[in-house]
Design an enzyme around this catalytic site. Structure first.
Site, PDB file in Angstrom:
ATOM      1  N   HIS A  72       0.683  -1.299   0.057  1.00 11.45           N
ATOM      2  CA  HIS A  72       0.033   0.032   0.048  1.00 11.45           C
ATOM      3  C   HIS A  72       0.942   1.192  -0.007  1.00 11.45           C
ATOM      4  O   HIS A  72       1.935   1.444   0.735  1.00 11.45           O
ATOM      5  CB  HIS A  72      -0.981  -0.118   1.180  1.00 11.45           C
ATOM      6  N   TYR A 193      -9.247   5.245   7.849  1.00 12.66           N
ATOM      7  CA  TYR A 193      -9.396   5.433   9.198  1.00 12.66           C
ATOM      8  C   TYR A 193     -10.566   6.558   9.419  1.00 12.66           C
ATOM      9  O   TYR A 193     -10.268   7.795   8.873  1.00 12.66           O
ATOM     10  CB  TYR A 193      -8.254   6.201   9.967  1.00 12.66           C
ATOM     11  N   PRO A 281      -3.810   0.027  18.871  1.00 11.57           N
ATOM     12  CA  PRO A 281      -3.345  -0.296  17.569  1.00 11.57           C
ATOM     13  C   PRO A 281      -3.618   0.778  16.642  1.00 11.57           C
ATOM     14  O   PRO A 281      -3.310   0.432  15.332  1.00 11.57           O
ATOM     15  CB  PRO A 281      -4.397  -1.742  17.538  1.00 11.57           C
ATOM     16  N   LYS A 285       1.316  -0.193  15.436  1.00  6.07           N
ATOM     17  CA  LYS A 285       2.996  -0.166  15.463  1.00  6.07           C
ATOM     18  C   LYS A 285       3.223  -1.391  16.384  1.00  6.07           C
ATOM     19  O   LYS A 285       4.431  -1.764  16.682  1.00  6.07           O
ATOM     20  CB  LYS A 285       3.365   1.138  16.782  1.00  6.07           C
ATOM     21  N   TYR A 372       4.089   6.619  10.123  1.00  8.73           N
ATOM     22  CA  TYR A 372       3.072   5.421   9.639  1.00  8.73           C
ATOM     23  C   TYR A 372       3.999   4.506   9.118  1.00  8.73           C
ATOM     24  O   TYR A 372       3.817   3.216   9.374  1.00  8.73           O
ATOM     25  CB  TYR A 372       1.889   5.833   9.090  1.00  8.73           C
TER      26      TYR A 372
HETATM   27  P1  FAS Z   1       2.853 -11.796  21.661  1.00 13.95           P
HETATM   28  O1  FAS Z   1       1.846 -11.490  22.663  1.00 13.95           O
HETATM   29  O2  FAS Z   1       2.416 -11.776  20.244  1.00 13.95           O
HETATM   30  O3  FAS Z   1       3.728 -13.241  21.881  1.00 13.95           O
HETATM   31  C1  FAS Z   1       3.894 -13.770  23.379  1.00 13.95           C
HETATM   32  C2  FAS Z   1       3.856 -15.124  23.497  1.00 13.95           C
HETATM   33  O4  FAS Z   1       4.278 -15.435  24.785  1.00 13.95           O
HETATM   34  C3  FAS Z   1       2.592 -15.721  23.110  1.00 13.95           C
HETATM   35  O5  FAS Z   1       2.606 -16.610  22.164  1.00 13.95           O
HETATM   36  C4  FAS Z   1       2.088 -16.359  24.493  1.00 13.95           C
HETATM   37  O6  FAS Z   1       1.235 -17.458  24.356  1.00 13.95           O
HETATM   38  C5  FAS Z   1       3.483 -16.639  25.118  1.00 13.95           C
HETATM   39  N1  FAS Z   1       3.553 -16.586  26.593  1.00 13.95           N
HETATM   40  C6  FAS Z   1       2.742 -15.551  27.227  1.00 13.95           C
HETATM   41  N2  FAS Z   1       3.014 -15.887  28.443  1.00 13.95           N
HETATM   42  C7  FAS Z   1       4.100 -17.087  28.411  1.00 13.95           C
HETATM   43  C8  FAS Z   1       4.558 -17.969  29.545  1.00 13.95           C
HETATM   44  N3  FAS Z   1       4.292 -17.855  30.857  1.00 13.95           N
HETATM   45  N4  FAS Z   1       5.129 -19.047  29.265  1.00 13.95           N
HETATM   46  C9  FAS Z   1       5.424 -19.271  27.802  1.00 13.95           C
HETATM   47  N5  FAS Z   1       4.954 -18.570  27.044  1.00 13.95           N
HETATM   48  C10 FAS Z   1       4.081 -17.675  27.123  1.00 13.95           C
HETATM   49  N6  FAS Z   1      -0.683  -4.564  16.844  1.00 13.95           N
HETATM   50  C11 FAS Z   1      -1.103  -4.034  15.730  1.00 13.95           C
HETATM   51  O7  FAS Z   1       0.116  -3.139  15.432  1.00 13.95           O
HETATM   52  N7  FAS Z   1      -2.339  -4.111  15.216  1.00 13.95           N
HETATM   53  C12 FAS Z   1      -3.270  -4.768  15.790  1.00 13.95           C
HETATM   54  O8  FAS Z   1      -4.517  -4.621  15.317  1.00 13.95           O
HETATM   55  C13 FAS Z   1      -3.191  -5.476  16.790  1.00 13.95           C
HETATM   56  N8  FAS Z   1      -4.304  -6.068  17.448  1.00 13.95           N
HETATM   57  C14 FAS Z   1      -3.968  -6.798  18.749  1.00 13.95           C
HETATM   58  C15 FAS Z   1      -5.199  -7.631  19.213  1.00 13.95           C
HETATM   59  C16 FAS Z   1      -4.929  -8.091  20.241  1.00 13.95           C
HETATM   60  C17 FAS Z   1      -5.869  -9.105  20.902  1.00 13.95           C
HETATM   61  C18 FAS Z   1      -3.754  -8.193  20.942  1.00 13.95           C
HETATM   62  C19 FAS Z   1      -3.540  -8.800  22.222  1.00 13.95           C
HETATM   63  C20 FAS Z   1      -2.532  -7.392  20.413  1.00 13.95           C
HETATM   64  C21 FAS Z   1      -2.659  -6.702  19.265  1.00 13.95           C
HETATM   65  N9  FAS Z   1      -1.830  -6.123  18.662  1.00 13.95           N
HETATM   66  C22 FAS Z   1      -1.942  -5.561  17.376  1.00 13.95           C
HETATM   67  C23 FAS Z   1      -0.491  -5.951  19.052  1.00 13.95           C
HETATM   68  C24 FAS Z   1       0.244  -7.305  19.043  1.00 13.95           C
HETATM   69  O9  FAS Z   1       0.420  -7.516  17.442  1.00 13.95           O
HETATM   70  C25 FAS Z   1       1.566  -7.165  19.683  1.00 13.95           C
HETATM   71  O10 FAS Z   1       2.341  -6.003  19.520  1.00 13.95           O
HETATM   72  C26 FAS Z   1       2.548  -8.206  19.003  1.00 13.95           C
HETATM   73  O11 FAS Z   1       1.789  -9.602  19.339  1.00 13.95           O
HETATM   74  C27 FAS Z   1       3.888  -8.450  19.823  1.00 13.95           C
HETATM   75  O12 FAS Z   1       4.439  -9.505  19.501  1.00 13.95           O
HETATM   76  P2  FAS Z   1       5.369 -10.192  21.193  1.00 13.95           P
HETATM   77  O13 FAS Z   1       5.992  -9.186  21.549  1.00 13.95           O
HETATM   78  O14 FAS Z   1       5.823 -11.285  20.467  1.00 13.95           O
HETATM   79  O15 FAS Z   1       4.180 -10.622  21.933  1.00 13.95           O
HETATM   80  C1  PHB Z   2      -5.433  -4.432  10.717  1.00 13.74           C
HETATM   81  O1  PHB Z   2      -5.343  -4.696   9.482  1.00 13.74           O
HETATM   82  O2  PHB Z   2      -5.385  -5.351  11.638  1.00 13.74           O
HETATM   83  C2  PHB Z   2      -4.902  -3.223  11.417  1.00 13.74           C
HETATM   84  C3  PHB Z   2      -4.620  -1.995  10.562  1.00 13.74           C
HETATM   85  C4  PHB Z   2      -4.142  -0.774  10.699  1.00 13.74           C
HETATM   86  C5  PHB Z   2      -4.104  -0.637  12.196  1.00 13.74           C
HETATM   87  C6  PHB Z   2      -4.725  -1.541  12.957  1.00 13.74           C
HETATM   88  C7  PHB Z   2      -5.056  -2.923  12.426  1.00 13.74           C
HETATM   89  O3  PHB Z   2      -3.902   0.596  12.702  1.00 13.74           O
END
Ligand code: FAS
Ligand code: PHB
Length: 380
Positions: A72, A193, A281, A285, A372
Site C-alpha cells: 500500500h 481511518y 493499535p 505499531k 506510519y
Molecule cells: P505476543 O503477545 O505476540 O507473543 C507472546 C507469546 O508469549 C505468546 O505466544 C504467548 O502465548 C506466550 N506466553 C505468554 N506467557 C507465557 C509464559 N508464561 N510461558 C510461555 N509462553 C508465554 N498490533 C497491531 O499493530 N495491530 C493490531 O491490530 C493489533 N491487534 C491486537 C489484538 C490483540 C487481542 C492483542 C493482544 C494485540 C494486538 N496487537 C496489534 C499487538 C500485537 O500485534 C503485539 O504487538 C504483538 O503480538 C507483539 O508481539 P510479541 O511481543 O511477540 O508478543
Molecule cells: C489491521 O489490519 O488489523 C490493522 C490495520 C491498521 C491498524 C490496526 C489494525 O492501525
C-alpha cells in the site's frame, strides 16, 4: 538442558529473535505456553512497516510475504463526510505491506523448524531464576533450561516483566475496538481511518477475499453484545459507504492501552516486544516495535556472546526506548485524533482542526506518513 539464549514466548518477538540469533551461530530454545495451532491462528496485527518488510526480506523470511502481502502506498482519513488520502509514496517515498501477523508467525515457525530450531509448544509453569547471575528457566514437571541470557518475549501478560525492577508508564483509554474478520471482498484498496461523531471505524483487509474491520466501542464491551447485522450497519454508517458483507471468520474486542516498562533489562534478562510495552493499535505499531526491539537485541547479544563486548547489551534498553516512545506518542496522537471522546464540544473542535491541518499541510501529512510507514531501524 542448556542453551545460549533462553527465549520465553513464540510470538513475533521470540521467533524472530531466535532466527536472527541462529544466523549468527547462536543457539536458542523458545518456550511457548500455547500450542502451535493456537499461535498460528491468533488474529492480531495487519500492517508491516517498511523497515519490518526490509528486515524480513534481508534475513530470508519474505518469500510468501512478497507473494501474498498487499503493498500500500497510502491511507485515507475520513471526517466530516469526506475522505482525504495521505500519499506515502509522494510524501516519504515508501509504503507499508498489509499481511496478517499470524502469517508472519507461520513463516517464522516454518523457517525455524526447517533450520532445526528448538521451539517447545505447550510449555507450562515457566519460572525465571538467577537472572542476575546464572540464569535458569524452570518449566513443566521439574524441567530446567540453563542459559547465558534470557529473552522475555512473552507478551503483556507474560511472566518476564515481573522479574525486572521497573517503572511502569500506563495510560488507559475510555474505549475499545470491536474487530471482525469477514469473508467479504474489500471495496477499498487502502485502509480508511474514519473519525465519526458516534465513534471511530477502521477499514482494513487481509486479501482480495478477506476484509478486516474495527469499531470503537465502550471499554467493557463483550463481542456478543453486537449482532453481526448491528456491526455491519454501524460500520457502513461510520465509514459512509456500502461495504461487502460476508460470513464472520472472527469477532473480538481489543482493549486500548499505552504501557511502557523502563528499563527493558535486568542483569541477564532482556525484555522485548509486548513484554515491555504496548500501544493502542491505531498507529499499527505493536508488532513492528517487537521486530525493532529484537533486531537491536540480536545484534547486542551477538557482540556479547561471540565477542565478549558488553557495549550493545548495556545500551539495549535506552536504544529501544527511544523508538518505543516515538511509537507511543504517534499511537496516542492517532488515537486521540480519531476516536470520539465524551461530549466535549471544545475537544471535538480541536480534533477537527487537527485532522484538517493533517490533510491540508504537507508538513503535517509528512509527519504522519513518516511515522506510519516506520522510521528506519537505527534512526533514533
Ligand atoms: P505476543 O503477545 O505476540 O507473543 C507472546 C507469546 O508469549 C505468546 O505466544 C504467548 O502465548 C506466550 N506466553 C505468554 N506467557 C507465557 C509464559 N508464561 N510461558 C510461555 N509462553 C508465554 N498490533 C497491531 O499493530 N495491530 C493490531 O491490530 C493489533 N491487534 C491486537 C489484538 C490483540 C487481542 C492483542 C493482544 C494485540 C494486538 N496487537 C496489534 C499487538 C500485537 O500485534 C503485539 O504487538 C504483538 O503480538 C507483539 O508481539 P510479541 O511481543 O511477540 O508478543
Ligand atoms: C489491521 O489490519 O488489523 C490493522 C490495520 C491498521 C491498524 C490496526 C489494525 O492501525
Amino acid at each position: 538442558m542448556r542453551t545460549q539464549v533462553g527465549i520465553v514466548g513464540a510470538g513475533p518477538a521470540g521467533l524472530l529473535l531466535s532466527h536472527l540469533l541462529a544466523r549468527q551461530g547462536i543457539d536458542s530454545v523458545v518456550l511457548e505456553a500455547r500450542s502451535r495451532e493456537y499461535v498460528e491462528q491468533r488474529v492480531r496485527a495487519g500492517v508491516l512497516e517498511h523497515p519490518t518488510v526490509e528486515l524480513l526480506r534481508e534475513v530470508g523470511l519474505a518469500e510468501r510475504l512478497d507473494r501474498q502481502g498487499l503493498a500500500h502506498q497510502g491511507i485515507r482519513l475520513r471526517f466530516d463526510s469526506a475522505d482525504h488520502r495521505i500519499d506515502f509514496a509522494d510524501l516519504v517515498g515508501r509504503g507499508i505491506v498489509v499481511y496478517g501477523q499470524q502469517e508472519v508467525v507461520k513463516d517464522l515457525i516454518a523457517a525455524r523448524l526447517a533450520d532445526g530450531g528448538d521451539i517447545r509448544f505447550g510449555v507450562t509453569d515457566v519460572r525465571l531464576d538467577g537472572v542476575t547471575g546464572d540464569p535458569v528457566i524452570h518449566f513443566g514437571d521439574g524441567e530446567e533450561l540453563r542459559c547465558d541470557v534470557i529473552a522475555g518475549c512473552d507478551g503483556f501478560h507474560g511472566v518476564s516483566r515481573a522479574e525486572v525492577p521497573h517503572t511502569a508508564f500506563d495510560r488507559r483509554y475510555p474505549f475499545a475496538w470491536l474487530g471482525i474478520l469477514a469473508h467479504a471482498a474489500p471495496i477499498h484498496d487502502e485502509l480508511v481511518y474514519a473519525n465519526h461523531p458516534d465513534g471511530f471505524a477502521l477499514y482494513s483487509m487481509r486479501s482480495p477475499e478477506v476484509t478486516r474491520l474495527y469499531l470503537q466501542v465502550p471499554p467493557d464491551t463483550d463481542a456478543t453484545d453486537w449482532s453481526d447485522a448491528q456491526v455491519w450497519d454501524e460500520l457502513q454508517r461510520r465509514l459512509g459507504t456500502e461495504i461487502n458483507e460476508g460470513p464472520l471468520l472472527e469477532k473480538g474486542v481489543t482493549g486500548m492501552r499505552s504501557f511502557v516498562a523502563e528499563p527493558m533489562r535486568h542483569g541477564r534478562l532482556f525484555l522485548a516486544g509486548d513484554a515491555a510495552h504496548i500501544v493502542p493499535p491505531t498507529g499499527a505499531k505493536g508488532m513492528n516495535l517487537a521486530v525493532a526491539d529484537v533486531r537491536v537485541l540480536a545484534d547486542a547479544l551477538g557482540s556479547y556472546l561471540r565477542g565478549g563486548s558488553e557495549t550493545g547489551i548495556d545500551a539495549y534498553s535506552d536504544t529501544c526506548l527511544r523508538r518505543v516512545w516515538r511509537a507511543e506518542h504517534f499511537s496516542w496522537w492517532m488515537t486521540t485524533m480519531l476516536h470520539a471522546g465524551d461530549d466535549d464540544p471544545f475537544a471535538r473542535r480541536l480534533q477537527l482542526a487537527q485532522l484538517q491541518q493533517t490533510v491540508s499541510s504537507r508538513a503535517a501529512a509528512t509527519t504522519l506518513a513518516e511515522n506510519y510507514v516506520g522510521l528506519p531501524h537505527g534512526a533514533l
